[in-house]
Design a protein around this motif. Structure first.
Motif, mmCIF file in Angstrom:
data_model
loop_
_atom_site.group_PDB
_atom_site.id
_atom_site.type_symbol
_atom_site.label_atom_id
_atom_site.label_comp_id
_atom_site.label_asym_id
_atom_site.label_seq_id
_atom_site.Cartn_x
_atom_site.Cartn_y
_atom_site.Cartn_z
ATOM 1 N N SER A 1 0.839 -1.199 0.000
ATOM 2 C CA SER A 1 0.000 0.000 0.000
ATOM 3 C C SER A 1 0.875 1.250 0.000
ATOM 4 N N GLU A 2 0.451 2.233 -0.785
ATOM 5 C CA GLU A 2 1.184 3.496 -0.821
ATOM 6 C C GLU A 2 0.974 4.292 0.460
ATOM 7 N N VAL A 3 -0.110 3.970 1.158
ATOM 8 C CA VAL A 3 -0.420 4.696 2.396
ATOM 9 C C VAL A 3 -0.147 3.763 3.569
ATOM 10 N N THR A 4 0.901 4.027 4.319
ATOM 11 C CA THR A 4 1.276 3.191 5.453
ATOM 12 C C THR A 4 1.649 4.084 6.642
ATOM 13 N N ASP A 5 1.781 3.464 7.791
ATOM 14 C CA ASP A 5 2.214 4.198 8.979
ATOM 15 C C ASP A 5 3.688 4.582 8.862
ATOM 16 N N ARG A 6 3.989 5.802 9.230
ATOM 17 C CA ARG A 6 5.385 6.198 9.337
ATOM 18 C C ARG A 6 6.051 5.471 10.490
ATOM 19 N N GLU A 7 7.356 5.363 10.400
ATOM 20 C CA GLU A 7 8.091 4.816 11.534
ATOM 21 C C GLU A 7 7.927 5.760 12.724
ATOM 22 N N GLY A 8 7.511 5.204 13.833
ATOM 23 C CA GLY A 8 7.306 6.016 15.030
ATOM 24 C C GLY A 8 5.941 6.681 15.103
ATOM 25 N N ALA A 9 5.029 6.357 14.173
ATOM 26 C CA ALA A 9 3.677 6.935 14.214
ATOM 27 C C ALA A 9 2.992 6.536 15.511
ATOM 28 N N ARG A 10 2.279 7.490 16.099
ATOM 29 C CA ARG A 10 1.640 7.222 17.386
ATOM 30 C C ARG A 10 0.125 7.094 17.228
ATOM 31 N N HIS B 1 2.496 16.922 -2.600
ATOM 32 C CA HIS B 1 3.334 17.987 -2.026
ATOM 33 C C HIS B 1 2.575 18.618 -0.875
ATOM 34 N N GLY B 2 3.299 19.094 0.120
ATOM 35 C CA GLY B 2 2.672 19.754 1.263
ATOM 36 C C GLY B 2 2.280 18.758 2.343
ATOM 37 N N GLU B 3 1.533 19.237 3.338
ATOM 38 C CA GLU B 3 1.127 18.380 4.443
ATOM 39 C C GLU B 3 -0.226 18.811 4.986
ATOM 40 N N ILE B 4 -0.873 17.870 5.630
ATOM 41 C CA ILE B 4 -2.155 18.132 6.284
ATOM 42 C C ILE B 4 -1.946 17.903 7.773
ATOM 43 N N ARG B 5 -2.377 18.864 8.552
ATOM 44 C CA ARG B 5 -2.208 18.767 10.007
ATOM 45 C C ARG B 5 -3.566 18.713 10.689
ATOM 46 N N ILE B 6 -3.642 17.893 11.722
ATOM 47 C CA ILE B 6 -4.807 17.887 12.617
ATOM 48 C C ILE B 6 -4.293 18.113 14.027
ATOM 49 N N ASP B 7 -4.867 19.096 14.680
ATOM 50 C CA ASP B 7 -4.409 19.505 16.022
ATOM 51 C C ASP B 7 -2.919 19.824 16.012
ATOM 52 N N GLY B 8 -2.460 20.416 14.902
ATOM 53 C CA GLY B 8 -1.097 20.916 14.819
ATOM 54 C C GLY B 8 -0.046 19.903 14.449
ATOM 55 N N ASP C 1 1.272 16.691 11.753
ATOM 56 C CA ASP C 1 1.096 16.056 10.453
ATOM 57 C C ASP C 1 0.341 14.736 10.637
ATOM 58 N N ILE C 2 -0.714 14.541 9.839
ATOM 59 C CA ILE C 2 -1.536 13.339 10.018
ATOM 60 C C ILE C 2 -0.736 12.064 9.738
ATOM 61 N N ARG C 3 0.390 12.144 9.012
ATOM 62 C CA ARG C 3 1.210 10.965 8.773
ATOM 63 C C ARG C 3 1.973 10.535 10.017
ATOM 64 N N ASN C 4 1.945 11.380 11.050
ATOM 65 C CA ASN C 4 2.563 11.006 12.321
ATOM 66 C C ASN C 4 1.603 10.246 13.221
ATOM 67 N N TYR C 5 0.336 10.138 12.773
ATOM 68 C CA TYR C 5 -0.661 9.372 13.514
ATOM 69 C C TYR C 5 -0.774 7.977 12.893
ATOM 70 N N GLY C 6 -1.059 6.979 13.712
ATOM 71 C CA GLY C 6 -1.344 5.650 13.183
ATOM 72 C C GLY C 6 -2.554 5.723 12.259
ATOM 73 N N LEU C 7 -2.463 5.058 11.131
ATOM 74 C CA LEU C 7 -3.514 5.171 10.122
ATOM 75 C C LEU C 7 -4.874 4.757 10.665
ATOM 76 N N GLN C 8 -4.929 3.622 11.366
ATOM 77 C CA GLN C 8 -6.199 3.150 11.894
ATOM 78 C C GLN C 8 -6.771 4.117 12.914
ATOM 79 N N SER C 9 -5.923 4.605 13.814
ATOM 80 C CA SER C 9 -6.422 5.520 14.844
ATOM 81 C C SER C 9 -6.841 6.857 14.242
ATOM 82 N N LEU C 10 -6.170 7.292 13.162
ATOM 83 C CA LEU C 10 -6.577 8.528 12.480
ATOM 84 C C LEU C 10 -7.971 8.370 11.899
#
Length: 583
Positions: A310-319, A382-389, A391-400
């Motif tokens: 999948s092109e969309v995966t959890d980043r290393e260290g995603a919380r 390009h760019g990033e999307i933030r939720i509560d300040g 980057d959403i890629r720093n959140y676990g995909l399922q929990s997001l």
């Protein structure tokens, strides 16, 4: 089991040499058998009884081992297929939408069913047949060489030619089987597409057109399998002919050696039994090539999907996150489905927690793509999307995704009960919570009128419910999730005025206290919004409240006046055609 089967002719040989012929010469080249019979002092009748008992004992042991082998292989095979099908389905579900956008659903279903079935058939019959025949073949060859290596070589004189033909046709059968499996996927895709759209097919009376398309693909499917059948049909007679030639050679050689006194009658009978049985497992191995070829192609098609990541995966260290406030920020976001063809360009947008923002624009402006980036159906180019300040890629995909509820234009419902459909996004919800969500979504009033209530069955894709009823169940599902972010993608599209008003009232309650993004073609749903964003060709061209945008007399005002004019004309046509106006 197979090795025991190789000993079945031995009691017959002993009876012939010791009971019928009574020859002590060359009774056996296996020393312990000859020595045991010579030193035992057995009578002919005792040898006969012993040979009969040995025959029955070999059969009993063979049957017992055959049962355990078949049972064990069956259990192992079924466990393997169960795990493979489960893992393939789970993998397909988690592949990114970009993968599914380019795949035919029917072909994926074929991989999940027919291709796995081919592997199951191989395990259930092919492996057992191949393994049994191979072991039997090896056992007989060992005993034949032990008994008389010259006779064994003569017996195997046609074997290289036989296996050469088998492997030659095996490659051809595999190529043909690969074409056949691909044609099966295309045929299943067309059938799935047609049956899923049966209302429009029948409504436009296009059954004949679909028949022609299905016939065309069926012809390709038919020809692909006929090619497999042709190759299989050629292999069988060739194998039988070579087996007959090998048997004839053995008959000639064995008879001449008996006449020359070099072999006993029992030796020749034993070799006749071995050679007759020798070509049976060879033919079994040869004829199992199609089963293996079909399973091999199925395994290739399954491995092709399993190898895709999948092109969309959890980043290393995603919380993992449990409860977000819902503040959203798009920072210079651009997105392309295909390189060089931007769909969104340099989007900058901030949405406060609890704010309701409507996104409007013409077809192809990028509205659905923009909100699709929020649950990470795709990641920005390009760019990033933030939720509560953050980057959403720093959140676990399922929990997001647990923090986002969706109500789509086509509110897909699943086969099951209304209760199960409302609880789909929250399977552990209590009955009280489900009813409360339905009441908030204005769904309880029509559910209560159904004979089975919340246990009423829903047909596939919700075809047994009206559009407004399906939307209200979808809204109840979103409310039950109690997520801080709500995405509404054309939630009132295709509804009449009464149903639209009911759904809008439900949406207004569902959006209370939640950050809400509303995609709307019909501007009646825009009144729920605190702010309106206008997209054109992937860019934000206007932003403001309803009144502010009307005062600017820009693109939003154009949309609004055009839609109001169209609705006024439709109302006038309905009024002029009503019975009162014609009286």
């Amino acid at each position: 089991n197979s090795l025991l089967s190789a000993f079945r002719p031995w009691p017959v040989k002993v009876v012939i040499d010791r009971v019928l012929v009574r020859s002590h010469t060359h009774v056996s080249r296996v020393p312990f058998v000859r020595a045991w019979l010579d030193s035992g002092g057995f009578t002919r009748l005792e040898i006969l009884y012993g040979a009969c008992a040995a025959t029955i004992l070999i059969a009993l042991l063979t049957g017992l081992l055959s049962y355990y082998f078949t049972h064990t292989m069956g259990v192992v095979g079924q466990d393997f297929i169960f795990a493979l099908r489960r893992n393939l389905f789970a993998h397909m579900q988690r592949l990114s939408l970009r993968f599914h956008d380019h795949q035919r659903t029917g072909d994926l279903i074929t991989r999940l069913t027919s291709d796995i079935q081919a592997i199951q058939d191989m395990i259930a019959t092919g492996v057992t047949t191949f393994g049994t025949n191979s072991c039997l073949l090896i056992g007989m060859l060992v005993l034949m060489f032990w008994l008389n290596w010259q006779f064994a070589l003569v017996s195997l004189s046609v074997a290289p030619l036989l296996f050469g033909i088998v492997f030659r046709y095996k490659r051809r059968i595999k190529v043909a089987a690969r074409k056949a499996r691909a044609s099966t996927g295309l045929l299943a895709s067309l059938a799935q597409e047609t049956l899923a759209s049966i209302r429009i097919v029948q409504g436009l009376a296009q059954e004949d057109q679909q028949d022609e398309r299905f016939q065309e693909r069926s012809e390709g499917h038919h020809q692909a399998f006929l090619e497999v059948v042709r190759y299989q049909a050629r292999v069988g007679p060739l194998v039988d002919l070579l087996a007959a030639m090998g048997l004839a050679i053995v008959m000639w050689y064995g008879a001449t050696r008996v006449l020359a006194g070099q072999l006993t009658t029992g030796d020749v009978v034993l070799f006749f039994a071995y050679v007759t049985n020798l070509y049976t497992p060879m033919k079994g191995v040869a004829r199992s090539t199609y089963v293996f070829s079909k399973a091999s192609v199925g395994a290739e098609r399954i491995a092709e999907v399993m190898s895709i990541r999948s092109e969309v995966t959890d980043r290393e260290g995603a919380r993992q996150v449990s409860k977000l406030n819902g503040g959203i920020e798009f920072r210079d976001v651009s997105f392309e489905y295909e390189a060089g063809r931007p769909v969104l360009s340099h989007i900058n947008l901030s949405i406060a927690p609890g704010e309701k923002v409507a996104i409007v624009g013409g077809t192809g402006a990028g509205k659905s793509t923009l909100v699709g980036l929020l649950p990470r159906f795709y990641d920005p180019t390009h760019g990033e999307i933030r939720i509560d300040g953050d980057d959403i890629r720093n959140y676990g995909l399922q929990s997001l995704r647990d923090q986002i509820s969706l109500v789509l234009q086509d509110s897909l419902l699943f086969s099951g009960t209304i209760r199960e459909n409302i609880a789909f996004g929250c399977p552990n919800a209590s009955d009280e919570a489900i009813v409360a969500a339905a009441e908030t979504a204005n769904a309880d009033e029509f559910i209560a009128r159904l004979p089975e209530g919340y246990e009423a069955a829903v047909a596939e894709r919700g075809s047994s419910l009206s559009g407004g009823q399906k939307q209200r169940i979808a809204i109840a599902r979103a409310i039950l999730r109690d997520a801080p972010i709500l995405v509404l993608d054309e939630p009132t599209s295709g509804l009449d005025a009464a149903a639209e008003q009911t759904v809008i009232d439900a949406l207004e309650r569902a959006a209370a206290g939640r950050t809400t993004l509303i995609i709307a073609h019909r501007l009646t749903t825009v009144r729920l919004a605190d702010r309106i964003i206008v997209l054109d060709r992937g860019r934000i061209v206007e932003e403001g409240t309803h009144l502010e945008l009307l005062a600017r007399e820009g693109r939003y005002a154009h949309f609004y006046h055009l839609q109001m004019t169209t609705e006024a004309e439709d109302t006038l046509v309905v009024t002029n055609n009503s019975p009162l106006s014609l009286a």
